[in-house]
Design a protein around this motif. Structure first.
Motif: not given
Length: 383
Positions: A258-262, A267-276, A298-301
């Motif tokens: 449920e949390i993931a769907s919301l 999360n994608t935007t935030y985690i990708k910014s750190l990954r970059d 994947l944007y986190n790896t």
């Protein structure tokens, strides 16, 4: 846990979300009925299990009846691969998979070889992606199933599952995918794919509890009767996974979905910014290169190779930084990553690789600290 720990091993497991713990708690303490019992207490537990099944299914837009609860993706993989292969009505003996699959798939396939199945382990390109033409040429009249991981756990490489599903559908071959690193991180609408027949995933990869996962079975293409049960004792979960259901974990699984769907987009935007930030700084270090496709990842790896660098030494030295070198430890002997070797790296470079996998719990300051620690280690090695 040490409050100073910088945890960048989230493809291994994530921290459980506080909201998930809160949702689970009543089913440990008060609502502890067995979901298979027929009294009121048991029926209440069964109702929450079925409500949870609906929530889990909605994350991938499947029918709730297509979700079988398991202890996690490894069990789901075993149920699916062994069950389909060992069905007494199955006469096909050829299975196709990739050399870069998770050990849960590879070891299960090795077992199937011992009971008469022919497993074809396809190579990947240096970027970690499957050669589609090679797949097409490999499918035969007696091919039972193609098993391809959606997102690789070591490199984050995303395979073209939609294209693969079109091919397997046209060839009338079953497609199974280990989607453990994809579900909860990527938006997945199962109806958009030309028949993924079996799909496996776990809750603990996206802030849910350990010890709970699911097997999706496409009810249009696969009947549970086609899957020979490898576990007996009560006929739970449509006869495929006997055993008392773990109600608290199932509730936690549903809450994580449920949390993931919301929050997936955020999360994608935030985690990708750190990954970059991390990737840019790593690539500024002389000789460092990224393993795997940068475009289909994947944007986190990040899986980065540091030439002439002992990844295990770094991991042992910095006890407050949790990263992975992708090695499997067998009989106390470290082995180079089979994934990186399949992509063409030699043993030395494979041992010099570190996987960084980020989550929404990480901060920019943590990333900067990790970069500083790596640079400090490299300077000391140079001296």
């Amino acid at each position: 846990m040490n409050n100073e720990l910088i945890y960048l091993d989230n493809n291994s497991t994530t921290a459980i979300d506080d909201r998930v713990i809160e949702a689970m708690y009543p089913y440990f303490k008060n609502n502890y009925g067995n979901a298979s019992s027929t009294h009121h207490f048991g029926l209440a537990a069964k109702k929450i299990v079925e409500n949870s099944r609906e929530i889990v299914s909605s994350l991938i837009n499947s029918d709730p009846k297509e979700i079988i609860f398991t202890s996690g993706a490894t069990e789901s993989i075993n149920i699916a691969l062994k069950g389909i292969a060992l069905d007494p009505n199955n006469s096909k003996r050829h299975i196709i998979t990739l050399q870069t699959e998770h050990k849960a798939v590879l070891d299960t396939c090795k077992f199937l070889e011992t009971v008469g199945f022919e497993i074809e382990y396809l190579p990947v390109n240096p970027n970690g992606l499957i050669d589609i033409e090679n797949l097409i040429l490999s499918i035969r009249q007696d091919t039972l199933l193609v098993c391809i991981m959606w997102v690789n756990n070591e490199t984050g490489v995303i395979q073209p599952i939609k294209e693969i599903s079109t091919i397997t559908n046209s060839k009338k071959v079953l497609l199974m995918t280990d989607a453990t690193q994809a579900v909860g991180k990527l938006p997945i609408n199962i109806t958009e794919f030309n028949h993924i027949d079996l799909l496996c995933f776990s809750a603990h990869k996206f802030y849910g509890p350990k010890g709970i996962g699911a097997l999706y079975i496409n009810q249009e293409t696969v009947s549970p009767r086609q899957i020979f049960p490898i576990q007996h004792g009560g006929g739970h979960e449509r006869g495929l996974r006997s055993g008392t259901l773990n109600v608290p974990a199932i509730v936690g699984f549903a809450k994580a979905c449920e949390i993931a769907s919301l929050e997936m987009t955020e999360n994608t935007t935030y985690i990708k910014s750190l990954r970059d930030i991390l990737e840019i700084e790593l690539l500024n270090i002389r000789g460092v290169f990224i393993n795997g496709s940068k475009e289909h990842r994947l944007y986190n790896t990040i899986n980065a190779c540091f030439p002439n660098f002992d990844a295990n030494m770094f991991i042992d030295r910095y006890q407050t930084i949790a990263v992975s070198n992708g090695s499997a430890c067998t009989s106390a002997l470290f082995e180079p990553s089979h994934v990186l070797l399949a992509m063409g790296l030699n043993d030395t470079d494979a041992f010099s690789a570190i996987r960084f996998s980020l989550s929404n719990k990480n901060t920019e300051q943590e990333i900067l600290t990790v970069i500083s620690s790596i640079k400090e280690t490299l300077i000391q090695l140079a001296n």
